[in-house]
Design a protein around this motif. Structure first.
Motif, short mmCIF file in Angstrom:
data_model
loop_
_atom_site.label_atom_id
_atom_site.label_comp_id
_atom_site.label_asym_id
_atom_site.label_seq_id
_atom_site.Cartn_x
_atom_site.Cartn_y
_atom_site.Cartn_z
N UNK A 162 39.13 40.21 45.64
CA UNK A 162 38.00 41.07 45.23
C UNK A 162 37.06 40.31 44.32
N UNK A 163 37.61 39.59 43.35
CA UNK A 163 36.78 38.78 42.45
C UNK A 163 36.03 37.71 43.26
N UNK A 164 36.71 37.12 44.23
CA UNK A 164 36.05 36.15 45.12
C UNK A 164 34.88 36.78 45.87
N UNK A 165 35.05 38.02 46.30
CA UNK A 165 33.97 38.74 46.97
C UNK A 165 32.78 38.99 46.06
N UNK A 166 33.06 39.29 44.81
CA UNK A 166 31.97 39.52 43.83
C UNK A 166 31.21 38.20 43.61
N UNK A 167 31.93 37.10 43.50
CA UNK A 167 31.30 35.80 43.25
C UNK A 167 30.41 35.38 44.42
N UNK A 168 30.89 35.63 45.64
CA UNK A 168 30.10 35.26 46.84
C UNK A 168 28.82 36.05 46.83
#
Length: 168
Positions: A162-168
């Motif tokens: 989820x954090x990776x999705x926010x960063x992208x």
């Protein structure tokens, strides 16, 4: 996976249903079939065109990163329940969990899509001199928050995905 298991302790039928529907209408085929044409129909052609391009680029980049990183989804054999895709047996083949387990998890394309949509709606509002009221801003924040929570709750992603999705 302990975060996913902890979040899933609050499971109930209402949340299961609401979050599954919300996931479909955020980044699924349903979004492209229902929401984007609706924007054209109400006369927001520029917004609809830009949202279409945004979603296409987001899904392409997100899936390319998934293939590059090869990070697995939460392990459904270790206590995590896959609420989003229940296991269905048909003609001796298992669909749902078995199919979803072949996909990678990092980054969450649902989360990156909702963050991109909210950011673009804010940009569109500012660039067209149509400011959003506090209720609309709160609704956008709640939408992004519940999609992010829902991906963990449904057992499709870990907190890192989820954090990776926010960063992208």
């Amino acid at each position: 996976h302990s975060t996913v298991i902890w979040v899933q302790k609050c499971r109930n039928v209402v949340l299961d249903t609401v979050l599954r529907i919300q996931a479909a209408f955020t980044c699924g085929t349903e979004f492209f079939i229902c929401i984007l044409p609706l924007l054209f129909w109400v006369g927001e052609c520029r917004l609809a065109r830009h949202m279409t391009i945004l979603m296409d680029v987001n899904l392409y980049l997100g899936n390319a990163l998934k293939d590059l990183l090869c990070a697995p989804r939460p392990d459904w054999n270790k206590g995590v329940v896959n609420v989003d895709r229940p296991q269905v047996k048909t003609d001796s083949k298992i669909h749902g969990q078995a199919w979803a387990s072949l996909e990678y998890g990092m980054p969450s394309t649902h989360v990156s899509a909702i963050i991109a949509m909210v950011a673009y709606i804010l940009h569109f509002s500012a660039s067209t001199a149509r400011p959003l009221d506090a209720w609309t801003l709160a609704a956008l924040a709640a939408w992004a928050g519940t999609v992010s929570f829902g991906r963990v709750y449904l057992g499709m992603h870990s907190l890192c995905d989820v954090v990776g999705g926010v960063v992208v």
